[in-house]
Design a protein around this motif. Structure first.
Motif, mmCIF file in Angstrom:
data_model
loop_
_atom_site.group_PDB
_atom_site.id
_atom_site.type_symbol
_atom_site.label_atom_id
_atom_site.label_comp_id
_atom_site.label_asym_id
_atom_site.label_seq_id
_atom_site.Cartn_x
_atom_site.Cartn_y
_atom_site.Cartn_z
ATOM 1 N N ARG A 66 0.989 -1.359 0.169
ATOM 2 C CA ARG A 66 -0.069 0.101 -0.205
ATOM 3 C C ARG A 66 0.816 1.197 0.028
ATOM 4 O O ARG A 66 0.318 2.198 -0.696
ATOM 5 N N ASP B 56 1.837 2.243 -3.417
ATOM 6 C CA ASP B 56 0.756 2.963 -4.159
ATOM 7 C C ASP B 56 0.742 4.278 -3.793
ATOM 8 O O ASP B 56 0.487 5.110 -4.373
ATOM 9 N N ARG C 185 5.927 4.076 -6.349
ATOM 10 C CA ARG C 185 6.544 2.582 -6.258
ATOM 11 C C ARG C 185 8.089 2.585 -6.432
ATOM 12 O O ARG C 185 8.810 1.947 -5.819
ATOM 13 N N SER D 162 4.058 -4.594 -8.429
ATOM 14 C CA SER D 162 3.121 -3.643 -8.820
ATOM 15 C C SER D 162 3.811 -2.707 -10.028
ATOM 16 O O SER D 162 3.084 -2.102 -10.850
ATOM 17 N N THR E 223 2.015 -2.121 -13.661
ATOM 18 C CA THR E 223 1.617 -0.943 -14.137
ATOM 19 C C THR E 223 2.651 -0.604 -15.164
ATOM 20 O O THR E 223 2.603 0.340 -16.010
ATOM 21 N N GLU F 181 -3.926 2.283 -9.435
ATOM 22 C CA GLU F 181 -3.783 2.904 -7.999
ATOM 23 C C GLU F 181 -3.745 1.924 -6.930
ATOM 24 O O GLU F 181 -3.410 2.130 -5.907
ATOM 25 N N GLU F 182 -4.183 0.602 -7.440
ATOM 26 C CA GLU F 182 -4.456 -0.498 -6.232
ATOM 27 C C GLU F 182 -3.433 -1.775 -6.557
ATOM 28 O O GLU F 182 -3.830 -2.770 -6.103
ATOM 29 N N GLN F 183 -2.575 -1.405 -7.444
ATOM 30 C CA GLN F 183 -1.663 -2.593 -7.970
ATOM 31 C C GLN F 183 -0.762 -3.046 -6.674
ATOM 32 O O GLN F 183 -0.549 -4.302 -6.623
#
Length: 487
Positions: A105, A108, A112, A159, A163, A426-428
């Protein structure tokens, strides 16, 4: 040179980068015309980015597995008990599992690339501390801090991958290579650790230093800066404290239950307090205007099923490795490097299948690839029921190793794809943290259940209940996926 896009540049080769979120949406919208995975071509900057992400997960796998074979040497040098020595492994697992969700989190929320770079810097510095530690306590502390750093770098790397590569063939191929590095780290760590420990156990702590520094410099040089946020970041402090506290206590209780007993007051109290802490986290998140974790993410059935399957799969996989180690090392006196050679076919299966998994997922779909992978564990564990007084390499151990490698190679990549598809950009980081937490907690649970089933495992017949446990894990993993498909 930067891996990112220049202002106004359109993404090429179907690759969407963190600074261009709109490109991901465009790639997803044209998914029907996306190229087949075997025709995917990436520019050099995308390969560099993927190698950085994969290098991070390789480093984590190496660091976890290398230390296992050096414990007897460290134990002798510091003249400590076996109960104390096991914390060289457990401290890392405790911190890693406890901080994964928060680490994902934070990636995010705070960026990252930023989280990845800071985590790698801490990892390298603490490796220096461990390499020159003068007492066991300092070494255990260094292992805990390294595990905490890995709890941030792992989700950040994963993440960044999701992305950077658009959902579909590009992401499928990227995950195949990413998980090839992850599995290679775990499987080769035993052999590398055994060779280094034969020279000096401190080399096991020295090796990660240049690797972490090289990855850090590459991230600074080639990964694009994190995009600016349109609004200030608000960290849900109450949620963070209850989440980390609950996860740390849960993993600690699972790890220590083997030694203090499953019905000991300390174990029961640990489970109760960790459950209360996580319940408190849930209540805080329900009322928070800026929750650390948006609870609505659990409405994604694919994500929930992937996490459940990941926990069950890794529980069985860790149990399998543990049983192989007991059988060959404790009962037959084999060296760790000899056991690593038995598991070498599993690593070869990962190396062979890993680069091709993206094409398989794109052609047959993630569900079919996942089911084939999960099915491979069933005959693998059935073969383990045939272990006898003498190790049978050709009809039991090596075929089981091959099947385990096939199952692991297909299943892990497919679970990563299934658990991140359909999740907002935004939640990867959160999705990556959830998947990695499921793997770690599931592995700890599986190992604890197998240990309880076989204790004290001083005879061959005592291993059989452990094999039954991992077979049940494999069947439950299959059922979880079959029920999701029917639901």
């Amino acid at each position: 040179m930067s891996v990112g896009l220049n202002p106004g540049e359109t993404p090429r080769d179907g690759v969407a980068l963190p600074a261009a979120a709109s490109a991901i949406e465009a790639a997803s919208a044209t998914n029907a015309s996306a190229p087949r995975d075997d025709r995917v071509r990436w520019p050099a900057r995308s390969w560099i980015a993927l190698l950085i992400f994969s290098g991070v997960i390789l480093l984590d796998g190496l660091d976890i597995s290398m230390i296992a074979v050096a414990i007897p040497e460290i134990q002798r040098e510091f003249a400590i008990s076996a109960a104390t020595a096991q914390w060289f492994v457990s401290a890392y697992i405790l911190a890693f599992g406890g901080f994964l969700l928060l680490g994902g989190r934070c990636a995010d929320l705070f960026g990252r690339r930023r989280v990845l770079v800071i985590g790698l810097a801490v990892f390298a510095l603490v490796s220096v501390l461990g390499a020159f530690a003068s007492d066991a306590g300092l070494l255990i502390v260094s292992r805990f801090v390294k595990g905490m750093a890995a709890g941030f770098t792992g989700p950040a790397a994963m993440s960044l991958l999701t992305t950077t590569f658009a959902e579909g063939p590009h992401r499928n191929k990227a995950f195949g290579i990413f998980n090839l590095f992850e599995a290679s780290g775990y499987s080769s760590g035993l052999l590398i650790g055994g060779l280094l420990a034969a020279l000096d156990w401190r080399y096991i702590f020295i090796l990660p230093i240049p690797v972490a520094v090289l990855l850090l410099l590459a991230a600074l040089r080639f990964l694009p800066p994190d995009p600016p946020r349109s609004e200030p970041v608000r960290l849900d402090l109450g949620g963070a404290l209850t989440l980390v506290g609950g996860m740390l206590l849960l993993v600690f209780t699972l790890v220590s239950a083997e030694h203090v007993g499953w019905i000991a007051p300390r174990t029961i109290a640990g489970f109760v307090v960790s459950a209360l802490s996580l319940l408190g986290f849930y209540l805080i998140e329900r009322k928070s205007r800026h929750p650390l974790i948006r609870l609505g993410i659990f409405r994604n059935r694919g994500l929930v099923a992937a996490n459940l399957s990941a926990a069950l799969l890794y529980g069985g996989a860790m149990g399998f490795q543990f049983l192989i180690a007991l059988y060959l090392q404790n009962l037959h006196g084999w060296q760790p490097w000899q056991m690593a050679l038995v598991l070498l076919p599993a690593g070869l299966m990962v190396v062979i299948l890993g680069p091709k998994l993206g094409a398989a997922i794109s052609r047959f779909g993630v569900d079919k690839v996942l089911l084939v992978g999960l099915l491979a564990f069933v005959p693998c564990y059935l073969l383990m029921l045939r272990i006898g007084p003498q190790p049978d390499l050709w009809t039991v151990l090596l075929p089981a190793s091959v099947l385990w490698g096939v199952g692991f190679a297909l299943s892990i990549s497919a679970l990563m794809v299934a658990g991140t598809n359909g999740v907002d950009d935004e939640e990867q980081g959160l999705a990556a943290g959830l998947l990695n937490s499921s793997l770690q907690v599931g592995g700890a649970c599986g190992l604890a259940v197998v240990t309880a089933a076989i204790a004290p495992a001083t005879q061959l017949s005592m291993l059989v209940p452990g094999v039954v446990v991992i077979l049940v894990f494999a069947v439950l993993t299959l059922l979880a996926q079959l029920l999701r498909k029917r639901g």
